[in-house]
Design a protein around this motif. Structure first.
Motif, PDB file in Angstrom:
ATOM      1  N   LEU A  61      35.061  -3.434  -1.197  1.00  0.00           N
ATOM      2  CA  LEU A  61      35.975  -3.412  -2.327  1.00  0.00           C
ATOM      3  C   LEU A  61      37.282  -4.127  -2.040  1.00  0.00           C
ATOM      4  CD1 LEU A  61      35.452   0.311  -3.411  1.00  0.00           C
ATOM      5  CD2 LEU A  61      34.329  -1.724  -4.309  1.00  0.00           C
ATOM      6  N   SER A  62      37.560  -4.395  -0.767  1.00  0.00           N
ATOM      7  CA  SER A  62      38.790  -5.080  -0.392  1.00  0.00           C
ATOM      8  C   SER A  62      38.585  -5.766   0.950  1.00  0.00           C
ATOM      9  CB  SER A  62      39.955  -4.082  -0.301  1.00  0.00           C
ATOM     10  OG  SER A  62      41.116  -4.731   0.174  1.00  0.00           O
ATOM     11  N   PHE A  63      39.116  -6.991   1.060  1.00  0.00           N
ATOM     12  CA  PHE A  63      39.010  -7.736   2.314  1.00  0.00           C
ATOM     13  C   PHE A  63      40.214  -7.485   3.220  1.00  0.00           C
ATOM     14  CE2 PHE A  63      36.600 -10.169  -0.849  1.00  0.00           C
ATOM     15  CZ  PHE A  63      35.365 -10.233  -0.231  1.00  0.00           C
ATOM     16  N   ASP A  64      41.137  -6.637   2.803  1.00  0.00           N
ATOM     17  CA  ASP A  64      42.315  -6.339   3.613  1.00  0.00           C
ATOM     18  C   ASP A  64      42.070  -5.217   4.608  1.00  0.00           C
ATOM     19  OD1 ASP A  64      43.916  -8.243   2.212  1.00  0.00           O
ATOM     20  OD2 ASP A  64      44.089  -6.803   0.559  1.00  0.00           O
ATOM     21  N   TYR A  65      40.967  -4.507   4.477  1.00  0.00           N
ATOM     22  CA  TYR A  65      40.683  -3.379   5.363  1.00  0.00           C
ATOM     23  C   TYR A  65      39.260  -3.489   5.875  1.00  0.00           C
ATOM     24  CZ  TYR A  65      44.777  -1.438   2.985  1.00  0.00           C
ATOM     25  OH  TYR A  65      46.035  -1.258   2.458  1.00  0.00           O
ATOM     26  N   LYS A  66      39.071  -3.051   7.119  1.00  0.00           N
ATOM     27  CA  LYS A  66      37.749  -2.991   7.719  1.00  0.00           C
ATOM     28  C   LYS A  66      37.326  -1.534   7.796  1.00  0.00           C
ATOM     29  CE  LYS A  66      38.114  -7.179  10.549  1.00  0.00           C
ATOM     30  NZ  LYS A  66      38.032  -7.721  11.917  1.00  0.00           N
ATOM     31  N   GLY A  67      36.181  -1.277   7.237  1.00  0.00           N
ATOM     32  CA  GLY A  67      35.669   0.090   7.228  1.00  0.00           C
ATOM     33  C   GLY A  67      34.744   0.307   6.047  1.00  0.00           C
ATOM     34  N   ASP A  68      34.231   1.481   5.956  1.00  0.00           N
ATOM     35  CA  ASP A  68      33.344   1.829   4.850  1.00  0.00           C
ATOM     36  C   ASP A  68      34.157   2.042   3.576  1.00  0.00           C
ATOM     37  OD1 ASP A  68      31.159   1.771   6.585  1.00  0.00           O
ATOM     38  OD2 ASP A  68      31.429   3.889   7.118  1.00  0.00           O
ATOM     39  N   HIS A  69      33.620   1.559   2.456  1.00  0.00           N
ATOM     40  CA  HIS A  69      34.311   1.661   1.175  1.00  0.00           C
ATOM     41  C   HIS A  69      33.608   2.703   0.290  1.00  0.00           C
ATOM     42  CE1 HIS A  69      35.832  -2.131   2.680  1.00  0.00           C
ATOM     43  NE2 HIS A  69      36.754  -2.129   1.747  1.00  0.00           N
ATOM     44  N   PHE A  70      34.438   3.419  -0.460  1.00  0.00           N
ATOM     45  CA  PHE A  70      33.939   4.522  -1.281  1.00  0.00           C
ATOM     46  C   PHE A  70      34.559   4.464  -2.673  1.00  0.00           C
ATOM     47  CE2 PHE A  70      33.652   5.849   3.097  1.00  0.00           C
ATOM     48  CZ  PHE A  70      32.431   6.503   3.174  1.00  0.00           C
ATOM     49  N   LEU A  71      33.867   5.137  -3.617  1.00  0.00           N
ATOM     50  CA  LEU A  71      34.350   5.256  -4.988  1.00  0.00           C
ATOM     51  C   LEU A  71      34.454   6.727  -5.358  1.00  0.00           C
ATOM     52  CD1 LEU A  71      32.422   2.575  -7.112  1.00  0.00           C
ATOM     53  CD2 LEU A  71      34.867   2.651  -6.656  1.00  0.00           C
ATOM     54  N   MET A  72      35.468   7.057  -6.154  1.00  0.00           N
ATOM     55  CA  MET A  72      35.605   8.379  -6.766  1.00  0.00           C
ATOM     56  C   MET A  72      35.817   8.154  -8.257  1.00  0.00           C
ATOM     57  SD  MET A  72      38.014  10.485  -4.057  1.00  0.00           S
ATOM     58  CE  MET A  72      37.556  12.086  -4.726  1.00  0.00           C
TER      59      MET A  72
END
Length: 520
Positions: free
Chosen positions: A465-476
Motif C-alpha cells: 500500500l506504500s513504498f515508503d515502508y517495508k513490512g506487511d500491509h494491512f487494511l481496516m
C-alpha cells in the motif's frame, strides 16, 4: 402507601379465588325415591337399582357415581355427572358493582392502576376514569407552576389543556411525570465538551440513574432468556458492555435484543416493580450472517452487524460471552426513553440553512477518532477542518481525507498491539487483530453528525500500500448505511508495532442532503 394499596388489591383477588364452588343441588322425588318408577310401578330407592328393589352390585374397578338417581347420558361424557362450573373459571370480580370496583381501584397508585388497566376490558374502562387520574395528578403536579421554556414545550402544554377527550388526566399525569424525571438528568447533559462535541457527564448520569443493559435471546421456539451484563468498560465517548453466555447454544439463538434498563435501588419501594425496558438494538441471527473476525486457543469470535461480538467456545458451539460497544451520543435517551417494542427516535434538529453557501455540508467537519479494546486506547486523534469537493464524490459518498498516505508527517504509530481481551469466570485470553472503533464526526456547527462505535478487524493485503515502508500491509474497514471508514496500516518488524499511514472517512451523500437540505 402505594405498596399497601397494591397488597390490598392482591389479597382481595386471592380471597375471591379461594371461595369454594357452590354444590349442585339434586332434586329428589316427594316419595323419597331417587329415580324413575320401575316395571312394577315402584320407585327405585337410594339403594335400589333401576329394575326394582334389588340392590345392584358395582363391578370391581368400575367408577362410582357421586350423584345417585341420574340416568346415563347418550353423549360422550361420563354417565350421571352433573356439569359443575369451577370457581376458577368464573370471573367473580366482574360481578361486583362498578361503584365498588372504582372504590377499590382508587386505593392504587399510578403504576399499579396502569397495570390493572391491561387485565380486561372492564378494568381498562374503569382504570381510565378521569376522576381517579385527576385525584392522582392534583396532589403531585396541581400546585406546581410550570412555565414552558421552549415553543415545543408550550405547544405540549396547550395540547394538554385543550384536550377534553377521555383519558385526558391520565395523559397529563404521565407527561408531567416524564418531564419531571427527565429534567433531573437533562441539566447534567447540557455541559458539552468542545473536544468531542458530546456531554461531559454522560458516564456520571448513567451511573447515577443506575442504568444497566440487558440482552434477551430468543430461540426458534419463541422461548426467551434474559442476560444481565457482567461487566462494563467506560471510555471518553463510548462504553463496552459484556455479558456471560452461560450454557446457551449459538445455533439455537433466533434473535438478539438489547435493552436499556433503569433499576431502582434495593431499598427503594419501587424495587419490587418491573423495570422499564427501552429497546436499543434488535437483530435476527438467521437473516444476518456472521463473520469470523478472530480466534485463539479457546474462543472463536463472530461479528454480527451492526456491531455485536459473540464469543463461541471452539468445538462446542456454546456461547461464552457477548460484547457490544455503545456510543455516548444520545445513549441516555436511548436507554431510558424508548419502549420495549420500539427504539428511541432522535428528533431532527436541522442547522440553519444558508442558500448563498454553495458548499454547505462539504467543509468544516471535525473528527474525534479512537481505536481501543476493553482496557486501553490503541490510538486516539482529533482532526479539524476536514472538507470535500463535489468532484471527490465516489459511489454516492462524500470523501473526507483525514490522514493522507502521501503526507508522511501525518502518519502515526499505534500504542501496543491490536487485540481484544476476553474473560469468562476464571478463564481469560485475547484475540489478535481485532478491537473497537469509536468515531464522532461533527459538522461545521459542532453538532454530532455521524456517531458510531463498533468492532473492527484487520486483514492482510496481497499488494503493498506504500513504498515508503517495508513490512506487511494491512487494511481496516467499516461500513454502514450512513458511511464508511477505511484505514491502511503497516507492520514494522523492527519496532514491533503498527503504523497508520492512511485514514479516510466516507459519508453518504443522502445523509448530507437530508441534514443540510441540499441536492448534491
Amino acid at each position: 402507601m402505594a405498596t399497601g394499596r397494591g397488597e390490598f388489591f392482591r389479597s382481595f383477588m386471592e380471597g375471591l379465588d379461594r371461595i369454594p364452588a357452590q354444590p349442585v343441588a339434586v332434586t329428589r322425588q316427594k316419595n323419597g325415591g331417587g329415580g324413575r318408577p320401575g316395571a312394577d310401578g315402584r320407585f327405585a330407592g337410594p339403594d335400589r337399582g333401576q329394575a326394582g328393589g334389588r340392590r345392584t352390585r358395582r363391578r370391581p374397578g368400575a367408577p362410582q357415581s357421586p350423584v345417585r338417581g341420574t340416568e346415563p347420558s347418550c353423549s360422550g361424557q361420563a354417565a350421571g355427572f352433573p356439569q359443575i362450573k369451577s370457581s376458577s373459571k368464573e370471573n367473580w370480580l366482574e360481578r361486583l358493582p362498578s361503584e365498588i370496583l372504582i372504590k377499590i381501584l382508587s386505593y392504587l397508585d399510578a403504576a399499579s392502576l396502569f397495570c390493572v388497566s391491561h387485565v380486561s376490558k372492564l378494568l381498562h374502562r374503569l382504570a381510565n376514569d378521569d376522576v381517579m387520574w385527576q385525584k392522582l395528578y392534583t396532589p403531585e403536579f396541581g400546585s406546581q407552576k410550570w412555565k414552558p421554556k421552549t415553543a415545543a414545550d408550550a405547544a405540549v402544554k396547550e395540547d394538554a389543556a385543550g384536550d377534553q377527550s377521555a383519558g385526558r388526566w391520565k395523559k397529563m399525569y404521565f407527561r408531567a411525570m416524564a418531564g419531571q424525571d427527565m429534567n433531573k438528568w437533562r441539566k447534567e447533559l447540557k455541559d458539552i465538551s468542545p473536544y468531542t462535541g458530546l456531554p461531559r457527564q454522560t458516564e456520571w448520569v448513567l451511573r447515577s440513574l443506575n442504568v444497566s443493559w440487558e440482552l434477551t435471546l430468543c430461540d426458534h421456539l419463541g422461548r426467551e432468556s434474559t442476560l444481565e451484563h457482567s461487566r462494563v468498560f467506560f471510555f471518553e465517548s463510548s462504553v463496552i458492555v459484556r455479558w456471560s453466555g452461560g450454557y446457551v447454544q449459538y445455533h439455537h439463538i433466533r434473535s438478539i435484543q438489547l435493552y436499556g434498563v433503569r433499576k431502582e435501588p434495593l431499598k427503594s419501594p419501587k424495587a419490587r416493580k418491573p423495570h422499564w425496558r427501552s429497546l436499543i438494538l434488535k437483530l435476527d441471527t438467521k437473516t444476518q450472517r456472521h463473520r469470523v473476525i478472530g480466534k485463539d486457543g479457546l474462543i472463536k469470535m463472530l461479528l454480527l452487524q451492526p456491531g455485536v461480538i459473540v464469543g463461541i467456545w471452539r468445538g462446542q458451539n456454546r456461547v461464552a460471552f457477548i460484547m457490544v460497544s455503545l456510543h455516548f451520543h444520545k445513549l441516555v435517551e436511548k436507554s431510558l426513553l424508548g419502549s420495549p417494542a420500539c427504539p428511541y427516535s432522535e428528533p431532527v434538529d436541522p442547522p440553519p440553512v444558508d442558500d448563498s453557501d454553495a458548499d454547505l455540508g462539504l467543509r468544516g467537519y471535525t473528527l474525534h477518532f479512537v481505536l481501543h479494546n476493553t482496557g486501553t486506547e490503541i490510538m486516539s486523534g482529533h482532526f479539524r477542518q476536514l472538507s470535500c469537493r463535489t468532484v471527490q464524490f465516489q459511489r454516492g459518498l462524500v470523501e473526507l481525507r483525514v490522514i493522507n498516505r502521501t503526507n508522511l508527517s501525518q502518519h502515526r504509530s499505534l500504542s501496543g498491539s491490536i487485540k481484544l481481551p476476553w474473560k469468562f469466570q476464571d478463564l481469560e485470553g485475547a484475540v489478535e487483530n481485532c478491537c473497537f472503533m469509536t468515531l464522532t464526526l461533527l459538522d461545521e456547527f459542532q453538532k454530532p453528525f455521524w456517531c458510531v462505535s463498533a468492532p473492527i478487524y484487520i486483514t492482510m493485503t496481497k499488494t503493498s500500500l506504500s513504498f515508503d515502508y517495508k513490512g506487511d500491509h494491512f487494511l481496516m474497514q467499516y461500513g454502514n448505511p450512513d458511511g464508511e471508514v477505511r484505514m491502511k496500516l503497516v507492520w514494522l518488524k523492527e519496532q514491533k508495532q503498527f503504523f497508520l499511514i492512511s485514514l479516510t472517512v466516507y459519508v453518504a451523500v443522502v445523509k448530507v442532503n437530508q441534514r443540510f437540505s441540499r441536492a448534491y
